[in-house]
Design an enzyme around this catalytic site. Sequence first.
Site, PDB file in Angstrom:
ATOM      1  N   PHE A  27       0.841  -1.193   0.000  1.00  0.00           N
ATOM      2  CA  PHE A  27       0.000   0.000   0.000  1.00  0.00           C
ATOM      3  C   PHE A  27       0.883   1.252   0.000  1.00  0.00           C
ATOM      4  CE2 PHE A  27      -2.567   3.305   1.982  1.00  0.00           C
ATOM      5  CZ  PHE A  27      -3.770   3.172   1.315  1.00  0.00           C
ATOM      6  N   GLU A 104     -31.053   1.700  15.712  1.00  0.00           N
ATOM      7  CA  GLU A 104     -29.624   1.933  15.480  1.00  0.00           C
ATOM      8  C   GLU A 104     -28.927   2.281  16.785  1.00  0.00           C
ATOM      9  OE1 GLU A 104     -29.276   5.115  12.626  1.00  0.00           O
ATOM     10  OE2 GLU A 104     -30.919   4.273  11.453  1.00  0.00           O
ATOM     11  N   LYS A 106     -26.714   4.720  19.041  1.00  0.00           N
ATOM     12  CA  LYS A 106     -26.460   6.155  19.086  1.00  0.00           C
ATOM     13  C   LYS A 106     -24.978   6.340  19.366  1.00  0.00           C
ATOM     14  CE  LYS A 106     -28.287  10.422  21.028  1.00  0.00           C
ATOM     15  NZ  LYS A 106     -27.025  11.091  21.181  1.00  0.00           N
ATOM     16  N   ASP A 108     -21.510   8.126  20.062  1.00  0.00           N
ATOM     17  CA  ASP A 108     -21.214   9.289  20.889  1.00  0.00           C
ATOM     18  C   ASP A 108     -20.005  10.048  20.341  1.00  0.00           C
ATOM     19  OD1 ASP A 108     -21.461  11.065  22.889  1.00  0.00           O
ATOM     20  OD2 ASP A 108     -20.659   9.780  24.471  1.00  0.00           O
ATOM     21  N   ARG A 127     -22.286  20.128  12.616  1.00  0.00           N
ATOM     22  CA  ARG A 127     -23.673  20.478  12.885  1.00  0.00           C
ATOM     23  C   ARG A 127     -23.815  21.961  13.216  1.00  0.00           C
ATOM     24  NH1 ARG A 127     -27.139  20.856  17.189  1.00  0.00           N
ATOM     25  NH2 ARG A 127     -29.305  20.513  16.571  1.00  0.00           N
ATOM     26  N   GLU A 165     -21.769  10.242  12.183  1.00  0.00           N
ATOM     27  CA  GLU A 165     -21.083  10.652  13.401  1.00  0.00           C
ATOM     28  C   GLU A 165     -19.579  10.438  13.232  1.00  0.00           C
ATOM     29  OE1 GLU A 165     -23.357  11.749  15.400  1.00  0.00           O
ATOM     30  OE2 GLU A 165     -22.546  11.792  17.443  1.00  0.00           O
ATOM     31  N   TYR A 218     -27.661   8.455   7.872  1.00  0.00           N
ATOM     32  CA  TYR A 218     -28.811   9.197   7.365  1.00  0.00           C
ATOM     33  C   TYR A 218     -28.501   9.684   5.964  1.00  0.00           C
ATOM     34  CZ  TYR A 218     -32.808  12.478   7.848  1.00  0.00           C
ATOM     35  OH  TYR A 218     -33.988  13.148   7.715  1.00  0.00           O
ATOM     36  N   LYS A 280     -35.981   5.005  14.503  1.00  0.00           N
ATOM     37  CA  LYS A 280     -36.494   5.833  13.398  1.00  0.00           C
ATOM     38  C   LYS A 280     -37.577   5.068  12.643  1.00  0.00           C
ATOM     39  CE  LYS A 280     -31.821   7.621  12.614  1.00  0.00           C
ATOM     40  NZ  LYS A 280     -30.624   7.477  11.804  1.00  0.00           N
ATOM     41  N   LYS A 304     -31.532   6.991  25.753  1.00  0.00           N
ATOM     42  CA  LYS A 304     -30.174   7.045  26.316  1.00  0.00           C
ATOM     43  C   LYS A 304     -29.972   5.917  27.312  1.00  0.00           C
ATOM     44  CE  LYS A 304     -28.226  11.097  25.209  1.00  0.00           C
ATOM     45  NZ  LYS A 304     -27.673  11.955  26.030  1.00  0.00           N
ATOM     46  N   CYS A 401       1.787  12.960  53.399  1.00  0.00           N
ATOM     47  CA  CYS A 401       1.969  12.135  52.197  1.00  0.00           C
ATOM     48  C   CYS A 401       2.104  10.669  52.607  1.00  0.00           C
ATOM     49  CB  CYS A 401       3.220  12.584  51.444  1.00  0.00           C
ATOM     50  SG  CYS A 401       3.627  11.470  50.072  1.00  0.00           S
ATOM     51  N   CYS A 404       5.911   9.493  51.597  1.00  0.00           N
ATOM     52  CA  CYS A 404       7.130   9.986  52.239  1.00  0.00           C
ATOM     53  C   CYS A 404       6.879  10.713  53.557  1.00  0.00           C
ATOM     54  CB  CYS A 404       7.895  10.898  51.275  1.00  0.00           C
ATOM     55  SG  CYS A 404       7.107  12.507  51.071  1.00  0.00           S
ATOM     56  N   CYS A 419       1.804  16.563  47.588  1.00  0.00           N
ATOM     57  CA  CYS A 419       3.011  16.312  48.357  1.00  0.00           C
ATOM     58  C   CYS A 419       4.058  17.281  47.808  1.00  0.00           C
ATOM     59  CB  CYS A 419       3.486  14.876  48.176  1.00  0.00           C
ATOM     60  SG  CYS A 419       5.153  14.630  48.828  1.00  0.00           S
ATOM     61  N   CYS A 425      10.394  12.268  47.169  1.00  0.00           N
ATOM     62  CA  CYS A 425       9.272  11.335  47.194  1.00  0.00           C
ATOM     63  C   CYS A 425       9.227  10.581  45.855  1.00  0.00           C
ATOM     64  CB  CYS A 425       7.982  12.124  47.436  1.00  0.00           C
ATOM     65  SG  CYS A 425       6.536  11.089  47.663  1.00  0.00           S
TER      66      CYS A 425
HETATM   67  S1  IVH Z   1     -30.198  10.523  13.350  1.00  0.00           S
HETATM   68  C1  IVH Z   1     -33.154  13.725  12.367  1.00  0.00           C
HETATM   69  N1  IVH Z   1     -28.824   8.413  14.074  1.00  0.00           N
HETATM   70  O1  IVH Z   1     -27.384  12.048  18.063  1.00  0.00           O
HETATM   71  C2  IVH Z   1     -32.229  12.609  12.678  1.00  0.00           C
HETATM   72  N2  IVH Z   1     -28.304  10.493  15.091  1.00  0.00           N
HETATM   73  O2  IVH Z   1     -29.494  13.844  19.449  1.00  0.00           O
HETATM   74  C3  IVH Z   1     -30.923  13.099  13.105  1.00  0.00           C
HETATM   75  N3  IVH Z   1     -26.437  10.376  16.690  1.00  0.00           N
HETATM   76  O3  IVH Z   1     -27.130  15.080  16.365  1.00  0.00           O
HETATM   77  C4  IVH Z   1     -29.948  12.192  13.630  1.00  0.00           C
HETATM   78  N4  IVH Z   1     -26.018   8.223  16.439  1.00  0.00           N
HETATM   79  O4  IVH Z   1     -25.072  13.538  16.361  1.00  0.00           O
HETATM   80  C5  IVH Z   1     -29.013   9.734  14.252  1.00  0.00           C
HETATM   81  N5  IVH Z   1     -27.676   6.468  14.593  1.00  0.00           N
HETATM   82  C6  IVH Z   1     -27.853   7.761  14.750  1.00  0.00           C
HETATM   83  C7  IVH Z   1     -27.068   8.523  15.641  1.00  0.00           C
HETATM   84  C8  IVH Z   1     -27.328   9.895  15.797  1.00  0.00           C
HETATM   85  C9  IVH Z   1     -25.669   9.347  17.051  1.00  0.00           C
HETATM   86  C10 IVH Z   1     -26.302  11.749  17.221  1.00  0.00           C
HETATM   87  C11 IVH Z   1     -26.291  12.832  16.181  1.00  0.00           C
HETATM   88  C12 IVH Z   1     -27.429  13.731  16.492  1.00  0.00           C
HETATM   89  C13 IVH Z   1     -27.733  13.392  17.913  1.00  0.00           C
HETATM   90  C14 IVH Z   1     -29.209  13.591  18.142  1.00  0.00           C
END
Ligand code: IVH
Length: 672
Positions: A27, A104, A106, A108, A127, A165, A218, A280, A304, A401, A404, A419, A425
């Site tokens: 590569f 899905e 979420k 972070d 965003r 994300e 999305y 969704k 959450k 401490c 020491c 300390c 130490c």
């Molecule tokens: S959908 C209108 N899917 O969560 C739909 N968001 O609180 C918009 N996020 O701003 C988002 N994983 O940064 C979607 N599988 C996922 C996600 C996701 C993380 C975040 C995203 C969004 C925030 C919404």
Amino acid sequence: MQLRDELHQHNYRYYVENSPVISDQEFDFLMHELQDLEAKHPELFDANSPTQRVGSDLNNEFETVVHTRPMLSLGNTYNRQEVADFWKRVSDGLMGAPFQICCELKFDGLSISLHYEDGCLTRAVTRGDGTQGDDVTANVRTIRSIPLQLPKGGDWPGQFEIRGEILMPWASFERLNAEREQAGEPLFANPRNAASGTLKSKNSSTVAQRGLDAYLYYLLGDGIPGDGHYQNLEAAARWGFQVSKSMTLADTLDDVFAFIDYWDKERRNLPVATDGVVLKVNSLAQQKSLGMTAKSPRWAIAYKFQAEQAETTLRQVVFQVGRTGAVTPVANMDPVQLAGTQVRRATLHNADVMASLDLHYGDRVLVEKGGEIIPKIVGKAEADNSKLKNQNSKIEFVERCPVCGSTLVRYEGEAAHYCPNETGCPPLILGRIEHFISRKAMNINSLGPETVDDYYRMGLISNAADLYELKALSKSSSAENDFKSSPLGGGLAEAKILSSIEQSKQVPFERVLYAIGIRFVGEIAAKTLARYYGSMEKVAEASMESLMQINGIGEVIANSVVQYFANPDNRAFVERLRGYGLQMEIGEQQKQAQSDKLNGQSVVISGVFQHHSRDEYKALIEQNGGKNVGSISNKTCFILAGDNMGPAKLEKAQKLGIRIMSEDEFLSLIQM
Ligand code: IVH
């Protein structure tokens, strides 16, 4: 160009599919070939070429761009009832028609909007406030799992947007923090902060090195394949995007709960951080008919995960001395299962946190694993409060401490106790040696913390000056021609260590002054002192009055410098370094005076910075003739803004038309 296509493909195989078909060397070889070709033929430049993944050192000025379609956020729920309520709302909204929910994870991290035209990545926008965000295209191009160019002949629409994300995987996060710790830089609290700091970096080559990753979730645009959100993402996966394999379609509320329960546990085995699930409505037509509220769609919701808590019994509190001398109380508890691991220790942070918990031996306590990695005690278990007050003695913070025995000190404005025994130490001694060898100090980079520990334990070194005696130890053993028996470990590693120690003798004086570890003397203060006094001797003789005349040197630093050189041990240490040939005077080109570039200007500092601390920026402003002021007024000349500048400040600045200057702009202005 064929070579480019080939590299795009290998890149996808490696970073998205995790199944490369050529070796790393092959590569690299192809990549070099392409780099050479492009260097020879600048007319073939293409921002989406695989060679652009390495980033550049040019400063990226982020342009603010308005989103084609607003980036909405999601409504949050924290319990099952609210998930059931969501299901019912959707069902009612669709007047009883059948529907499917796409479940899905979420992720972070931070959301990103990617635009593709004719299969090429054209723009990547954060965003921001949902209506407009930062154009971070140059940085995003370095993220290997984001395709720059879709495979030719695919059924992708000519124009589309895909959102997802950006994340920093745990492994990259841990590596980054380890490097930062070694370099004495502040650590990132969690992968999200690290990803966000990285993506906002002004330097795309920094981004390239940090190992960011992305999941897309999305797909938007006029010509997208079909009515199913899930099916559209499957198509996106075929085009080369990284789409989470965990995504599933649910026909019933029970399916949704099964998904939640499964991932609530299983997410701990993922390479990236997740903080919940996103639900969704799958059909785009149904999404449309459900519509939006002002802030978020009615067709989606986020659930959450709870920060996991467990209840157990507190047995003992021990006090750990870190390498800075900070003393941290750590609770030993009866072992308890928490977030997939057995936990028996938890941090209590500092004396104030400990006092507020009012702990006694035998208390039932609640332990939590939140965004941070180390579990913490967050309070006492409910049951404990209803019982008679625990008769066992209250657990107090130590005064001395534990290593020491020195009396601990607490510096003004700091939460930790320290300390103060810096030269006697053991953890502090090791911390000082690590600081001395760190990149921004003497940069003895072949010597890692473990080796330092080993050498210290073996009695080979007891302070940083001893490093310069190691050569003699190695010589005596190689004279016997027995490499293996060298106390330094022998071999190539030893040779490298000795050579980087030798090279450190060329490190400029200002970094030597930083390396010796005078408390509160950071890089900038060291630079200021070095330039002002010109030599170690003069710094050592400086009086409080003299020191405090210098712009950027306040009472705290001045006092610390005077104290340091008042200690005969420190003076002897510095004299030894001089004897080994370290730079004790400023070099010619560093003698340039400080500037008056900011003469009389009032500057407000706001936000979180990447390169220097706030105090260091304050010093820089003053060294260049400016004044750091706390609040924005029409007298403010500019705002030195880091990440996450407060919205109120931003608004005020915009109203008054005051210039907002980034870290990099500022540094190039004063030419650091
Ligand atoms: S959908 C209108 N899917 O969560 C739909 N968001 O609180 C918009 N996020 O701003 C988002 N994983 O940064 C979607 N599988 C996922 C996600 C996701 C993380 C975040 C995203 C969004 C925030 C919404």
